[in-house]
Write a protein that holds these residues in place. Structure first.
Motif, mmCIF file in Angstrom:
data_model
loop_
_atom_site.group_PDB
_atom_site.id
_atom_site.type_symbol
_atom_site.label_atom_id
_atom_site.label_comp_id
_atom_site.label_asym_id
_atom_site.label_seq_id
_atom_site.Cartn_x
_atom_site.Cartn_y
_atom_site.Cartn_z
ATOM 1 N N ILE A 27 0.841 -1.205 0.000
ATOM 2 C CA ILE A 27 0.000 0.000 0.000
ATOM 3 C C ILE A 27 0.874 1.252 0.000
ATOM 4 N N ASN A 28 0.562 2.168 -0.923
ATOM 5 C CA ASN A 28 1.310 3.423 -1.058
ATOM 6 C C ASN A 28 0.760 4.438 -0.063
ATOM 7 N N LEU A 29 1.218 4.347 1.196
ATOM 8 C CA LEU A 29 0.683 5.179 2.271
ATOM 9 C C LEU A 29 0.912 6.664 1.999
ATOM 10 N N LYS A 30 2.088 7.008 1.488
ATOM 11 C CA LYS A 30 2.404 8.408 1.215
ATOM 12 C C LYS A 30 1.437 8.998 0.188
ATOM 13 N N GLY A 31 1.227 8.278 -0.910
ATOM 14 C CA GLY A 31 0.322 8.756 -1.945
ATOM 15 C C GLY A 31 -1.095 8.911 -1.432
ATOM 16 N N ILE A 32 -1.551 7.979 -0.599
ATOM 17 C CA ILE A 32 -2.911 8.027 -0.052
ATOM 18 C C ILE A 32 -3.084 9.231 0.866
ATOM 19 N N LEU A 33 -2.096 9.488 1.716
ATOM 20 C CA LEU A 33 -2.170 10.641 2.621
ATOM 21 C C LEU A 33 -2.160 11.951 1.837
ATOM 22 N N ILE A 34 -1.380 12.003 0.772
ATOM 23 C CA ILE A 34 -1.340 13.203 -0.073
ATOM 24 C C ILE A 34 -2.708 13.451 -0.705
ATOM 25 N N MET A 35 -3.334 12.390 -1.214
ATOM 26 C CA MET A 35 -4.643 12.546 -1.856
ATOM 27 C C MET A 35 -5.719 12.946 -0.856
ATOM 28 N N ILE A 36 -5.671 12.406 0.364
ATOM 29 C CA ILE A 36 -6.639 12.809 1.391
ATOM 30 C C ILE A 36 -6.453 14.282 1.734
ATOM 31 N N ALA A 37 -5.188 14.701 1.844
ATOM 32 C CA ALA A 37 -4.905 16.115 2.126
ATOM 33 C C ALA A 37 -5.437 17.005 1.003
ATOM 34 N N LEU A 38 -5.259 16.579 -0.247
ATOM 35 C CA LEU A 38 -5.766 17.349 -1.380
ATOM 36 C C LEU A 38 -7.293 17.430 -1.353
ATOM 37 N N GLN A 39 -7.948 16.338 -0.939
ATOM 38 C CA GLN A 39 -9.407 16.352 -0.814
ATOM 39 C C GLN A 39 -9.857 17.412 0.194
ATOM 40 N N PHE A 40 -9.174 17.461 1.342
ATOM 41 C CA PHE A 40 -9.535 18.439 2.366
ATOM 42 C C PHE A 40 -9.315 19.861 1.872
ATOM 43 N N VAL A 41 -8.221 20.078 1.158
ATOM 44 C CA VAL A 41 -7.942 21.409 0.630
ATOM 45 C C VAL A 41 -9.015 21.823 -0.372
ATOM 46 N N GLY A 122 -3.250 14.393 -15.202
ATOM 47 C CA GLY A 122 -2.936 13.028 -14.795
ATOM 48 C C GLY A 122 -1.455 12.856 -14.513
ATOM 49 N N GLY A 123 -0.600 13.471 -15.351
ATOM 50 C CA GLY A 123 0.841 13.398 -15.139
ATOM 51 C C GLY A 123 1.258 14.066 -13.843
ATOM 52 N N PHE A 124 0.644 15.228 -13.551
ATOM 53 C CA PHE A 124 0.926 15.938 -12.299
ATOM 54 C C PHE A 124 0.492 15.095 -11.105
ATOM 55 N N LEU A 125 -0.705 14.501 -11.215
ATOM 56 C CA LEU A 125 -1.226 13.663 -10.140
ATOM 57 C C LEU A 125 -0.300 12.472 -9.884
ATOM 58 N N SER A 126 0.197 11.864 -10.965
ATOM 59 C CA SER A 126 1.114 10.734 -10.841
ATOM 60 C C SER A 126 2.418 11.142 -10.152
ATOM 61 N N LYS A 127 2.916 12.316 -10.511
ATOM 62 C CA LYS A 127 4.177 12.796 -9.944
ATOM 63 C C LYS A 127 4.034 13.085 -8.455
ATOM 64 N N VAL A 128 2.919 13.701 -8.083
ATOM 65 C CA VAL A 128 2.706 14.103 -6.688
ATOM 66 C C VAL A 128 2.437 12.900 -5.789
ATOM 67 N N THR A 129 1.650 11.944 -6.275
ATOM 68 C CA THR A 129 1.226 10.822 -5.435
ATOM 69 C C THR A 129 2.096 9.581 -5.571
ATOM 70 N N GLY A 130 2.838 9.471 -6.677
ATOM 71 C CA GLY A 130 3.627 8.270 -6.905
ATOM 72 C C GLY A 130 2.836 7.145 -7.525
ATOM 73 N N LEU A 131 1.572 7.413 -7.898
ATOM 74 C CA LEU A 131 0.749 6.400 -8.555
ATOM 75 C C LEU A 131 1.160 6.277 -10.020
ATOM 76 N N PRO A 132 0.930 5.134 -10.653
ATOM 77 C CA PRO A 132 1.267 4.965 -12.073
ATOM 78 C C PRO A 132 0.528 5.975 -12.951
ATOM 79 N N ARG A 133 1.111 6.319 -14.077
ATOM 80 C CA ARG A 133 0.558 7.333 -14.977
ATOM 81 C C ARG A 133 -0.764 6.885 -15.600
ATOM 82 N N VAL A 134 -0.851 5.622 -15.988
ATOM 83 C CA VAL A 134 -2.075 5.130 -16.624
ATOM 84 C C VAL A 134 -3.260 5.263 -15.673
ATOM 85 N N GLU A 135 -3.061 4.846 -14.417
ATOM 86 C CA GLU A 135 -4.128 4.928 -13.426
ATOM 87 C C GLU A 135 -4.503 6.387 -13.143
ATOM 88 N N SER A 136 -3.503 7.263 -13.074
ATOM 89 C CA SER A 136 -3.751 8.688 -12.821
ATOM 90 C C SER A 136 -4.485 9.317 -14.000
#
Length: 396
Positions: A27-41, A122-136
């Motif tokens: 599980i990519n904990l860092k990416g998940i925490l970043i996305m939750i933080a972005l949701q709150f913002v 999508g590319g920015f999202l992938s870079k920030v979260t560490g998720l694969p580009r296709v999924e982003s």
């Protein structure tokens, strides 16, 4: 107290997703925490600041203007058709607008405006979260296009997708909504919550799916190609193709509504033969009441709100929105916001068949995998809807 309850609700949703995970160690904990933080913002900006509310109002005004243009086209073909008492016919005033919105999306795709925006976000999202580009890319794409169209857009990458990656792209498709249908939603529930739900659902679907089916992808298997995103050869052909696709969507939605609403009445009739005065909505309301409470809904509104949420899961969001529309005046603003965001997604039983059928058309071997994790996909997408709605509840 409301904020604490909301945070507890978010924790419970993430915990349920964790229990469903097929590879907890990846599980990519860092990416998940970043996305939750972005949701709150995003939720804070859009719901709690003057700037955010102004932007929401302007966007809503833009959609309303497009709805006006679409209504002119609808009125032209209807001529002097009588509307009956109240002057409102759902098929004419809501569903036919999908045709115009679909045509606009098709033109923006032909002009390479949407594909470029989607690729870079999508590319920015992938870079920030560490998720694969296709999924982003697919997650961003799912904001604008329907379940089938979003998956078709990445068909050239399908041979790279293993079971977990296939789960994530399918979850993004089910957890979001198509921009072509947004105008129809805005006719039934408060527009501001529909607009807030779009980015939140994108993140929620990725968060839950990344916990349930975590991935670790090499650079060689992580490519995005947006060159062949449209078959149209001119802007006029794109407009026509988009209109035809929108017409198909409108008819499909209308057909499903006839079947689901009639089936719901049949089920309620059967239930009331056994338990007088009891409906399926009430049963679902009691079942989902604990989750509704954690989402921030007031105790005296739990059963009715839970019933609407349950109706959406077993039928579709249009049926639930039509039910919800009639009781919105009796609900608190917080409940209206939470339920509206929950309803703004494709997470329901019928979507399993839509996604499985789309994957079957793209890659028949991978379709078998989708069929096997179909129920898990629905549960994950529903948790994503709950997560988005709970985040919104914190700021209402």
């Amino acid at each position: 107290m409301d904020i604490i309850l909301g945070l507890v609700g978010i924790f419970v949703v993430l915990l349920l997703a964790y229990f469903m995970s097929n590879n907890k160690s990846e599980i990519n904990l860092k990416g998940i925490l970043i996305m939750i933080a972005l949701q709150f913002v995003i939720a804070w900006l859009m719901l709690s600041t003057n700037v955010g509310r102004f932007v929401l109002e302007r966007i809503a005004a833009g959609f309303n203007k497009l709805i006006e243009f679409g209504s002119i086209g609808v009125d032209f073909i209807l001529g002097g058709v009588a509307r009956g008492e109240g002057g409102h016919v759902f098929f004419f005033d809501v569903l036919l607008l999908i045709i115009f919105f679909s045509a606009i999306l098709s033109v923006l795709t032909y002009m390479r405006i949407l594909p470029t925006i989607i690729k870079y976000i999508g590319g920015f999202l992938s870079k920030v979260t560490g998720l694969p580009r296709v999924e982003s890319f697919n997650a961003v794409n799912s904001i604008f296009f329907g379940q089938s169209e979003a998956l078709v857009a990445i068909k050239s990458q399908f041979h790279y997708l293993n079971r977990n990656r296939l789960y994530i792209v399918s979850a993004s498709a089910m957890g979001s909504v198509s921009a072509s249908i947004v105008g129809a939603y805005m006719q039934m529930i408060p527009p501001e919550y529909v607009l807030v739900a779009l980015p939140l659902n994108m993140f929620s679907a990725l968060i839950i799916a990344s916990i349930v089916a975590p991935v670790n992808v090499s650079k060689e298997d992580d490519k995005v190609d947006v060159k062949n995103v449209t078959q149209s050869r001119s802007i006029f052909e794109a407009l026509a193709n988009g209109a035809l696709d929108g017409g198909k969507i409108a008819l499909i939605v209308a057909t499903m509504l006839v079947a689901f609403i009639a089936a719901l009445e049949l089920v309620n009739w059967i239930i009331q033969l056994i338990f007088v005065g009891v409906t399926l909505e009430q049963i679902l309301g009691y079942v989902l009441a604990p989750l509704a409470f954690l989402m921030g809904i007031a105790p005296d509104e739990l059963v009715r709100a839970g019933g609407i949420m349950g109706t959406k899961i077993v039928t579709n969001e249009f049926v639930a929105m039509l039910e919800f529309q009639s009781i919105i005046p009796d609900m608190s603003e917080k409940t209206v916001g939470i339920v509206s965001v929950f309803l703004t997604s494709f997470a329901n039983f019928s979507s399993i068949g839509i996604i499985a059928g789309t994957v079957q058309a793209i890659d028949s071997e991978k379709a078998a995998s989708v069929s096997k994790f179909g129920m898990k996909l629905l549960i994950g997408a529903t948790l994503a809807s709950i997560l988005s709605a709970t985040v919104v509840g914190v700021f209402l």
